[in-house]
Scaffold this active site. Structure first.
Site, short mmCIF file in Angstrom:
data_model
loop_
_atom_site.label_atom_id
_atom_site.label_comp_id
_atom_site.label_asym_id
_atom_site.label_seq_id
_atom_site.Cartn_x
_atom_site.Cartn_y
_atom_site.Cartn_z
N ASP A 1 -90.54 -2.88 -58.96
CA ASP A 1 -89.86 -1.63 -58.60
C ASP A 1 -88.38 -1.86 -58.32
O ASP A 1 -87.60 -0.91 -58.28
CB ASP A 1 -90.52 -1.01 -57.36
CG ASP A 1 -91.74 -0.17 -57.72
OD1 ASP A 1 -91.93 0.14 -58.91
OD2 ASP A 1 -92.51 0.18 -56.80
N ASP B 1 -100.57 3.01 -63.04
CA ASP B 1 -100.05 2.49 -61.77
C ASP B 1 -101.19 2.22 -60.80
O ASP B 1 -102.32 2.69 -60.97
CB ASP B 1 -99.06 3.50 -61.16
CG ASP B 1 -98.03 2.84 -60.26
OD1 ASP B 1 -98.20 1.65 -59.91
OD2 ASP B 1 -97.05 3.51 -59.91
#
Length: 721
Positions: free
Chosen positions: A541, A471
């Site tokens: 997301d 990430d």
């Protein structure tokens, strides 16, 4: 195929369906001639275009001829008022340049640029060397073509052949000059949780710029643009797509000149960019993948998808069956312990899920996003038995174990920052801008990359970890390194990305059995550069089953569906609060690398059975996700239906998935016309129990089922034997 007339200095580059023609004109400069549908290269001498645009050596001042000449790599000054492809400053401050032909060669395969991601293999490469008449600079232009692809790969290498240093202020990867500017331009714009929304606007006069200056390719703009003829649609008409194989700050510009021509070029963003080239040094620009399509946006998309799968993504991973994961993030966030994780694993195993991924919160002092980043050691107070205990429990249940990292970042409240505050990008004494309470590590420094490599490697060696989610939750603001000298601060952003690539290369090489997925606050760094190292990327997301139709639609414009990580999440959705059926969430997630991100322990028996069905169905079509051709049938942006179709290369199998967005009165007879099937074959549509020819399914189509708001459907189609 590359054909060269050495006497006339004409270069004809042919791909599967296109030709690209350039030549050295009478003034010695490299000139664009043609890019479009495949033509007979032997006819180049009769081209009116080539003859009328070549500047004649007699009869007028050659220094005033270049504002309308289609240059293959645009230089600065000397009669050309348009934006150059490169701009460099010599020690006396002089900036003008004019590049002329010096030499050329053809080599087998694609060049290996080492520190930059690149087309991996195959094809042939034409390298043309240009020499600046006004300095000791040389430029090598590389063109890689593939017989089985409509993508041509370009980049430039700038060399300082003199003794004195030169300061680069701009170093684009390619320049493409077209005879007219009658195009619209498509960009993939967005923001967090709404990435890669297609937007089409006229080019008009002047310059249109698609860019990111954030130190990464960003949520706001993807390093892709396409120019479209006014008649271009999803299924027909001409377009040219540009996809930069790069993950840093970038720019793609389309400049319509006063004479009506169009200059399309791009590469590393020249805003806040400088690079010092000492005598004898070179600078390698990122590769740009250009795709010509005469079959509309759909044709362009399918060519880009094949190009990424065949030439960019690791061949050991490109067509490998993807893990079906359960990620604990939306189930627990930071609030978990051994028992909570084990209960999710226990619930996942009987459903057919094969990999459990432990997300943020397992390391250092990490109970929220304010502390712990950079401390890559297990918090055994929170996670009794450590990672090994979780990995062993997964193995007992027949599952694999994956782990989340954010290797590029650091919290100020961390052991790492307290010990090495200079590891962070920023200037001492200046309060840094913070996003998600974190700073960026200075990956322009080898010692910082080495430190993180050692820390992450130690964790990956500690137990049986088969999956990594990498990430990155913020972009660059300060653009300052404590270790770079004054004159090299403009190199930071590019050096940072080179450091990211170095770490990605070292980790994926050292742990070849670990499956790596990219992520950047969702889809903030979804680009060809990261796909070189990570065969799939977390698409967004936003996991809402309606919003994802738009995000996945836009992403598919230039990336394969196999690269899109798509999860089924809980309802109400955590990003939109929308409620959609579990079946719909599964269907939309099936158009990519599918997985789950919810608390399985809260599902009832009916929901668990539904997930079992979803996984079983997905395993029947995952080869289509990995290898098939995508046809976009109905857009969620301009209709009440989203629908996409995957077709096998041999036309023997297809999968249609769609969603009705809203219930509308009298919207009862909507027909979807299928694409991509063999018109002369007969097919069975399993769910409808009907048999029809490919010609009928394409021209007459199929009537959609009656569905409620956000209802979805699938059709599995097989060739009749």
């Amino acid at each position: 195929m590359i054909k060269i007339d050495n006497k006339k200095k004409v270069f004809v580059l042919d791909g599967k369906n296109y030709s690209y023609i350039i030549y050295v004109n009478e003034a010695g400069t490299l000139q664009f001639v043609y890019y479009g549908k495949k033509v007979d290269g032997d006819d180049y001498l009769t081209s009116v275009y080539a003859k009328t645009l070549a500047p004649e050596p007699n009869g007028f001042n050659i220094d005033n001829a270049f504002n309308g000449m289609p240059s293959e790599y645009a230089f600065f000054g000397k009669g050309d008022y348009r934006a150059p492809s490169t701009l460099f400053v010599r020690e006396d401050g002089f900036r003008a340049s004019r590049f002329v032909y010096k030499s050329h060669e053809v080599v087998d395969g694609a060049p290996d640029f080492g520190s930059l991601p690149h087309a991996r293999r195959g094809g042939k490469t034409l390298c043309i060397v240009l020499k600046d008449e006004l300095s000791d600079m040389e430029i090598s232009l590389n063109y890689t073509v593939f017989d089985d692809s409509d993508v041509i790969v370009r980049n430039a290498i700038l060399r300082n052949c003199g003794k004195n240093k030169v300061r680069l202020n701009k170093a684009f990867s390619f320049c493409l000059e077209l005879p007219d500017a009658q195009y619209d331009i498509m960009r993939l714009q967005g923001r967090w949780a709404q990435e890669r929304m297609p937007e089409v606007t006229p080019i008009g006069k002047g310059t249109v710029r698609v860019d990111s200056s954030q130190g990464g390719s960003s949520h706001a703009m993807n390093p892709f643009a396409a120019i479209l003829r006014k008649t271009c649609t999803e299924t027909s008409g001409e377009c040219i797509g540009v996809n930069l194989i790069y993950s840093g700050s970038f720019a793609i510009t389309a400049e319509a000149s006063c004479f009506g021509a169009l200059r399309l070029q791009g590469g590393i963003n020249d805003l806040n960019f400088e690079w010092i080239l000492d005598g004898g040094e070179k600078f390698v620009t990122p590769q740009a993948a250009l795709c010509y399509s005469a079959e509309g946006l759909g044709g362009m998309s399918r060519e880009f998808a094949d190009f990424f799968r065949n030439y960019i993504i690791n061949p050991d991973r490109a067509f490998m069956r993807r893990p079906i994961v359960i990620n604990n993030w939306e189930a627990t966030y930071f609030d978990f312990n051994r028992e909570k994780l084990f209960s999710i694993i226990d619930a996942a195993a009987p459903l057919g899920i094969d990999t459990f991924v432990l997300d943020d919160g397992w390391f250092g002092k990490r109970d929220d996003d304010k502390s712990g980043l950079g401390d890559w050691f297990v918090n055994e107070k929170k996670l009794e038995g450590g990672l090994k205990g979780v990995a062993e429990h997964c193995a007992e249940k027949g599952m694999k174990f994956g782990l989340w990292f954010e290797p590029e970042m650091v919290n100020e409240d961390s052991d790492l920052y307290r010990a090495h505050p200079d590891f962070a990008i920023g200037k001492r004494g200046v309060t840094p801008s913070r996003q998600r309470n974190q700073l960026i590590l200075d990956f322009s420094r080898k010692d910082v990359v080495d430190y993180i490599y050692d820390a992450v490697s130690k964790v990956l060696k500690s137990c049986n970890i088969s999956y990594v989610k990498w990430d990155m939750n913020r972009f660059m603001t300060e653009f300052y390194s404590e270790k770079l000298p004054y004159e090299r601060q403009g190199e930071l952003a590019h050096r940072y990305i080179l450091g990211v690539y170095d770490l990605a290369h070292r980790l994926t090489s050292a742990f070849p059995n670990v499956f790596f997925e990219g992520c950047a606050g969702g889809g903030g760094r979804f680009d060809g550069g990261m796909l070189y190292y990570f065969s799939q990327i977390w698409t967004s997301d936003d996991t809402d089953a309606f919003e994802r139709t738009k995000i996945q639609w836009g992403t598919s414009m230039c990336y394969p569906v196999s690269a899109m990580s798509c999860h089924v999440s809980a309802c109400p959705n955590h990003q939109t609060q929308r409620i959609t059926p579990l079946a719909t969430r599964g269907i939309i997630a099936s158009l990519g690398a599918t997985g789950y991100e919810l608390d399985l322990t809260k599902l009832d028996d009916c929901e668990k059975e539904e997930i079992k069905r979803q996984i079983a169905s997905y395993k029947n079509i995952d080869e289509l996700v990995l290898r098939g051709d995508l046809y976009r049938l109905s857009s969620p942006f301009n209709s009440n239906y989203f629908c996409e179709m995957l077709v096998s290369k041999d036309k023997s199998q297809a999968y249609v998935a769609g969603e009705r967005i809203h219930g509308v009165p009298c919207d009862l007879n909507y027909i979807i016309k299928l694409k991509g099937l063999d018109p002369n074959k007969r097919y069975t549509v399993k769910e409808l129990g009907i048999t029809a020819s490919g010609k009928t399914l394409e021209n007459a189509g199929l009537l959609l089922p009656r569905l409620p708001d956000f209802g979805a459907w699938t059709w599995n189609i097989t060739e009749c034997k």
